[in-house]
Design an enzyme around this catalytic site. Sequence first.
Site, PDB file in Angstrom:
ATOM      1  N   TYR A   1       0.865  -1.185   0.000  1.00  0.00           N
ATOM      2  CA  TYR A   1       0.000   0.000   0.000  1.00  0.00           C
ATOM      3  C   TYR A   1       0.896   1.228   0.000  1.00  0.00           C
ATOM      4  O   TYR A   1       1.806   1.333   0.828  1.00  0.00           O
ATOM      5  CB  TYR A   1      -0.881  -0.014   1.246  1.00  0.00           C
TER       6      TYR A   1
ATOM      7  N   ASP B   1       9.421   2.614  -0.289  1.00  0.00           N
ATOM      8  CA  ASP B   1       8.382   3.340   0.453  1.00  0.00           C
ATOM      9  C   ASP B   1       8.592   2.997   1.928  1.00  0.00           C
ATOM     10  O   ASP B   1       8.156   1.944   2.395  1.00  0.00           O
ATOM     11  CB  ASP B   1       6.990   2.927  -0.033  1.00  0.00           C
TER      12      ASP B   1
ATOM     13  N   LYS C   1       4.686   9.406   8.808  1.00  0.00           N
ATOM     14  CA  LYS C   1       4.466   8.890  10.156  1.00  0.00           C
ATOM     15  C   LYS C   1       5.478   9.402  11.199  1.00  0.00           C
ATOM     16  O   LYS C   1       5.374  10.515  11.691  1.00  0.00           O
ATOM     17  CB  LYS C   1       4.440   7.353  10.103  1.00  0.00           C
TER      18      LYS C   1
HETATM   19  P1  KE4 Z   1      -0.781   8.221   4.675  1.00  0.00           P
HETATM   20  O1  KE4 Z   1      -1.321   8.939   3.456  1.00  0.00           O
HETATM   21  O2  KE4 Z   1      -1.848   7.379   5.364  1.00  0.00           O
HETATM   22  O3  KE4 Z   1      -0.045   9.161   5.642  1.00  0.00           O
HETATM   23  O4  KE4 Z   1       0.370   7.223   4.174  1.00  0.00           O
HETATM   24  C1  KE4 Z   1       0.073   6.274   3.184  1.00  0.00           C
HETATM   25  C2  KE4 Z   1       1.044   5.125   3.310  1.00  0.00           C
HETATM   26  C3  KE4 Z   1       2.055   5.011   2.376  1.00  0.00           C
HETATM   27  N1  KE4 Z   1       2.965   4.013   2.452  1.00  0.00           N
HETATM   28  C4  KE4 Z   1       2.917   3.099   3.453  1.00  0.00           C
HETATM   29  C5  KE4 Z   1       3.939   2.011   3.496  1.00  0.00           C
HETATM   30  C6  KE4 Z   1       1.905   3.164   4.439  1.00  0.00           C
HETATM   31  O5  KE4 Z   1       1.861   2.228   5.420  1.00  0.00           O
HETATM   32  C7  KE4 Z   1       0.952   4.194   4.372  1.00  0.00           C
HETATM   33  C8  KE4 Z   1      -0.182   4.313   5.371  1.00  0.00           C
HETATM   34  N2  KE4 Z   1      -0.328   3.223   6.278  1.00  0.00           N
HETATM   35  C9  KE4 Z   1      -1.658   2.977   6.759  1.00  0.00           C
HETATM   36  C10 KE4 Z   1      -1.576   1.822   7.757  1.00  0.00           C
HETATM   37  N3  KE4 Z   1      -1.254   0.624   7.145  1.00  0.00           N
HETATM   38  C11 KE4 Z   1      -2.287   4.180   7.377  1.00  0.00           C
HETATM   39  C12 KE4 Z   1      -3.492   3.886   8.232  1.00  0.00           C
HETATM   40  C13 KE4 Z   1      -4.750   4.328   7.556  1.00  0.00           C
HETATM   41  O6  KE4 Z   1      -4.840   4.242   6.307  1.00  0.00           O
HETATM   42  O7  KE4 Z   1      -5.663   4.747   8.301  1.00  0.00           O
END
Ligand code: KE4
Length: 432
Positions: free
Chosen positions: A149, A244, A272
């Site tokens: 993701y 990533d 994060k």
């Molecule tokens: P954000 O747009 O949510 O800040 O980041 C996206 C993203 C990009 N790359 C990786 C490897 C990530 O894990 C994420 C976001 N992670 C999720 C949890 N697996 C965020 C939690 C959510 O979507 O509420």
Amino acid sequence: MITTRLKTTKSEEIFAAAQKLMPGGVSSPVRAFKSVGGQPIVFDRVQGAYAWDVDGNQYIDYVGTWGPAICGHAHPEVIKALHEALEKGTSFGAPCQLENVLAEMVIDAVPSIEMVRFVNSGTEACMAVLRLMRAFTGREKVIKFEGCYHGHADMFLVKAGSGVATLGLPDSPGVPKSATASTLTAPFNNLEAVKALFEENPGEIAGVILEPIVGNAGFIPPDAGFLAGLRELTQEHGALLVFDEVMTGFRIAYGGVQEKFGITPDLTTLGKIIGGGLPVGAYGGRKEIMQMVAPAGSMYQAGTLSGNPLAMTAGIKTLQLLRQPGTYEYLDRITKRLANGMLAIAKETGHAGCGGSISGMFGFFFAEGPVHNYEDAKKSDLQKFSRFHRGMLEHGVYLAPSQFEAGFTSLAHTDEDIDKTLEAARAVMSSL
Ligand code: KE4
């Protein structure tokens, strides 16, 4: 409906009202507990390793707001630094020295990063890095891995992990075919599949983007040689390698997976932890590539709140805390105790279980294992995971509400917290 002994009256009231105001009652899908069922827990406050819900129940928290709370929630030094920063305003929309400070720390820490751009989320960072890969190589196609993701931008919503996997949305409606036509996918840990894609698309692939340790299909580490193989393949085909590290950056090691595994990509995304709990994302890499980003170069990307002083302050303080000696040894020790304890208890209570941990990141599947990719992860016993999740909640342990997520520890988690968690796991697994 999964029964629960937890008193969740206030959570139910607030969540019922929320569902009338916001789609699914949440600001992000995974929080709705759709895949584990039952009443989502409405948080009232967090501190250190703990969360309290609006009914007064306390939990040992292994989500840590999905990674940022690696020093423990609401760390007193982060809060103090934010109070001081607040006195000078919340956002400038102009250059601010704090951006230099955090940029320098990121550049010093992350092997691939010589220059960095701050944005406001991991999604934005991944969107921008994809545009940059295409701008720099002049090629359009990109390879991602099933179950990985990279945020919710159109071109990544192809066999994505995290909430997309949780909700079983292989591809989201509203994403035009044109947006994903250039997104190629391969199974994680399968170098042959990547090699084939390069051979089938000669000179057309801008690069490969991956979670170097997958957290969004559950916890799936790279097989030996996989990262090195991708490094060679991308070099051989004049394509870029992008890690990533939104989730793994500053969690697996101070310099991320690329430092711990000794493989340096061309570009890296972060998020994060570098925001210390406030909205931040970043992308960075070799200077010759980053110089393409406006206004130095012509590749456009912008953001009203990018680099704002509060997020910079929280990020700076968090990284200062993390670079103290012993940080990652501590995280590795307590998290290994947790992961290995869960495996032993599963065995003792007659459940197939597999998983593990690296530094402050862990995962567990109800499956014989090993889990090498998303297909394997999907074959694990999701029903049993849901019952396990609810049981752990009832025992005061808050795990990620989806099998397709990783778990996170923090410097605030103590050996006593781990012991309590393992006692809870034994009680719940014995009852499954
Ligand atoms: P954000 O747009 O949510 O800040 O980041 C996206 C993203 C990009 N790359 C990786 C490897 C990530 O894990 C994420 C976001 N992670 C999720 C949890 N697996 C965020 C939690 C959510 O979507 O509420």
